[in-house]
Design an enzyme around this catalytic site. Structure first.
Site, PDB file in Angstrom:
ATOM      1  N   GLY A 167       0.853  -1.296   0.134  1.00  0.00           N
ATOM      2  CA  GLY A 167      -0.083  -0.081  -0.081  1.00  0.00           C
ATOM      3  C   GLY A 167       0.949   1.218  -0.015  1.00  0.00           C
ATOM      4  N   GLY A 210       1.433   2.701   5.379  1.00  0.00           N
ATOM      5  CA  GLY A 210       2.406   3.262   6.269  1.00  0.00           C
ATOM      6  C   GLY A 210       1.976   4.076   7.427  1.00  0.00           C
ATOM      7  CD  GLU A 270      19.346   3.824   6.174  1.00  0.00           C
ATOM      8  OE1 GLU A 270      19.728   4.717   5.791  1.00  0.00           O
ATOM      9  OE2 GLU A 270      19.009   2.713   5.483  1.00  0.00           O
ATOM     10  CB  CYS A 314      20.676   6.023   2.147  1.00  0.00           C
ATOM     11  SG  CYS A 314      21.065   4.379   2.698  1.00  0.00           S
ATOM     12  CD  GLU A 322      19.284  11.125   0.772  1.00  0.00           C
ATOM     13  OE1 GLU A 322      20.107  10.002   0.897  1.00  0.00           O
ATOM     14  OE2 GLU A 322      18.307  11.338   1.429  1.00  0.00           O
TER      15      GLU A 322
END
Length: 485
Positions: free
Chosen positions: A215, A221, A259, A293, A392
């Site tokens: 989902g 979430g 993380e 990452c 980022e």
């Protein structure tokens, strides 16, 4: 940079047609009316569908995990280890299908998908077979018996960039510790999770120990992160979403393990083997099309060797071929979605406006006509405080920054809200170690040292909370109880 032909490798119907959840050991219907279209980013063509799960689906999955927890947590370490061993066997038998699926739904070149995207999580799972078997459940400290107990039900929310490894980095230690799990994989790359759950079914894990609800983040979430019966939320993804998960968990004082993002510095000291440092540094920055990452996206080079380094960088980048993930010559696939590609192009455009010097790539570089491709791009003379050096990008974009001495290099490296990874290069290993100790980041590689899947993985500052992998990652899924005697 070279271009390859567009890809033409479809998934089989068995991999595409996934219309169920996996709850309490069974494939079951979702309560959702909607589905999520899964796209091949190399072509922009839909390749499959999965259910758009609902909060009601999450409720069922969490209830199943809660019901399974007493039995699984009470199982002997050797029994849990044996279950993980069977899962490893079942998953390894699917290695080729897993790699092909990741190549299609993520766009990762097949060689990378095989060696890293599938190979690494198999190593991680094998490590946890051993860790589960020898897990220390208690220790004596003075007159206290300190007991390590599994924390309970884990909500695992995982990203799209490493769709099997990021899942395994959570599932393996959680299961080894005695926790039960509800997994929400990324909606961009959910098909890999279905192959994993085929292996789960074959391995015969007890019903409810591991559950799957696909989902979106805002629906599944958030329902998982805010669920009153979830004891720990383990999330990998953006820093902004990590903050949102912390707020949802805070209402019930639930534990979180996060993380998050990174903007890692690759510090090349003046005495380093420059050719090797640049070659490995470019490879690290561009791996997985920059969608990593831990990517070393800031290359710091001493001013005395700066011009030489830029020539070496341009030459290295020229060898990266864009195109079909199934073509052995391809080294860079697409970005995962049109939105991600547009976001990365926005960073490139802003860097030009901010005055960075384009070395190679950029908005006018050729890319395949189909798919969400962005050319590998390198900027020189990047100001340490500029957006390109601070934000980022999560794409194939490298910022090169000069420095005058070691103190300035360390200051630039630490000038970031992130602190996930980094690197140092020098022929003087003591000098490199001294710099590594000064870097405020969770991991530092000296002279290209290999990744260690048993070492703790995680970051300082806004790169997250807690650690994954090895004994330190296993500890994240445990509570401590002191019993005085």
């Amino acid at each position: 940079m070279d271009l390859a032909a567009p890809p033409s490798q479809p998934l089989s119907d068995a991999l595409r047609l996934r219309h169920h959840l996996h709850i309490a050991g069974e494939w079951t219907e979702s309560t959702a009316d909607d589905v999520i279209e899964v796209e091949n980013p190399s072509t922009g063509v839909p390749i499959g569908q999965v259910p758009a799960g609902t909060p009601a689906d999450v409720d069922r999955a969490v209830a199943a995990a809660r019901a399974a927890f007493p039995g699984w947590s009470a199982a002997a370490p050797a029994e849990r280890s044996a279950h993980l061993d069977r899962l490893h066997t079942a998953l390894a038998a699917r290695a080729d299908d897993l790699a092909r699926t990741i190549a299609v739904e993520l766009g990762a070149p097949l060689k990378l998908a095989t060696r890293v995207q599938v190979g690494l999580p198999l190593i991680v799972l094998r490590d946890h077979v051993a860790l589960a078997a020898r897990q220390e459940a208690e220790e004596a400290i003075g007159n206290s018996l300190v007991v390590h107990e599994p924390i309970g039900v884990v909500g695992a929310i995982t990203p799209w960039n490493y769709p099997l490894h990021q899942v395994m980095a959570k599932l393996a230690p959680a299961l080894a510790a005695g926790c039960t799990v509800v997994l929400k994989p990324s909606e961009l790359t959910p098909l890999t999770a279905y192959l994993l759950f085929d292996a789960v079914a074959e391995a015969g894990l007890p019903p409810g120990v591991l559950n799957l609800v696909p989902g979106t983040g805002p629906v599944v979430g958030e329902a998982l992160a805010g669920h009153p019966d979830v004891d720990l939320v383990s999330f990998t993804g953006s820093t902004a979403t990590g903050g949102r998960i912390m707020r949802l968990a805070a209402d019930r004082i639930a534990r979180v393990a996060l993380e998050l993002g990174g903007k890692s510095a690759n510090v090349i000291l003046p005495d380093a083997d420059l050719a090797t440092a640049v070659k490995v540094g470019v490879g690290n920055a561009l791996m997985n099309s920059g969608q990593t990452c831990t990517a070393w996206t800031r290359m710091l080079v001493h001013r005395d060797r700066y011009a030489e380094a830029l020539d070496l960088i341009a030459s290295a980048v020229a060898g990266y071929r864009l195109g079909d993930p199934f073509d052995p010559a391809t080294r860079l696939g697409p970005l995962v979605s049109a939105a991600q590609a547009e976001r990365v192009r926005g960073h490139v455009d802003r860097a030009l406006v901010d005055g960075a010097r384009l070395v190679t790539g950029g908005p006018d570089a050729p890319v395949p006509a189909q798919g969400h491709f962005v050319a590998p791009t390198v900027f020189a003379d990047v100001h340490p405080d500029s957006a390109l050096a601070q934000e980022e990008v999560f794409g194939p974009v490298l910022a090169v920054i000069p420095f005058a001495d070691t103190d300035e290099a360390v200051a630039i490296a630490n000038n970031s809200r992130y602190g996930l990874a980094g690197a140092v290069w020098s022929t003087d290993t003591d000098a490199a170690l001294a710099v590594a100790r000064r870097m405020r980041t969770g991991a530092v590689d000296i002279n290209g040292a290999p990744f260690n899947p048993l070492a703790p993985f995680g970051g300082y500052k806004q790169s997250g909370l807690g650690r994954e992998l090895g004994v330190h990652g296993l500890a994240e899924f445990c509570e401590l109880k002191a019993i005085q005697r």
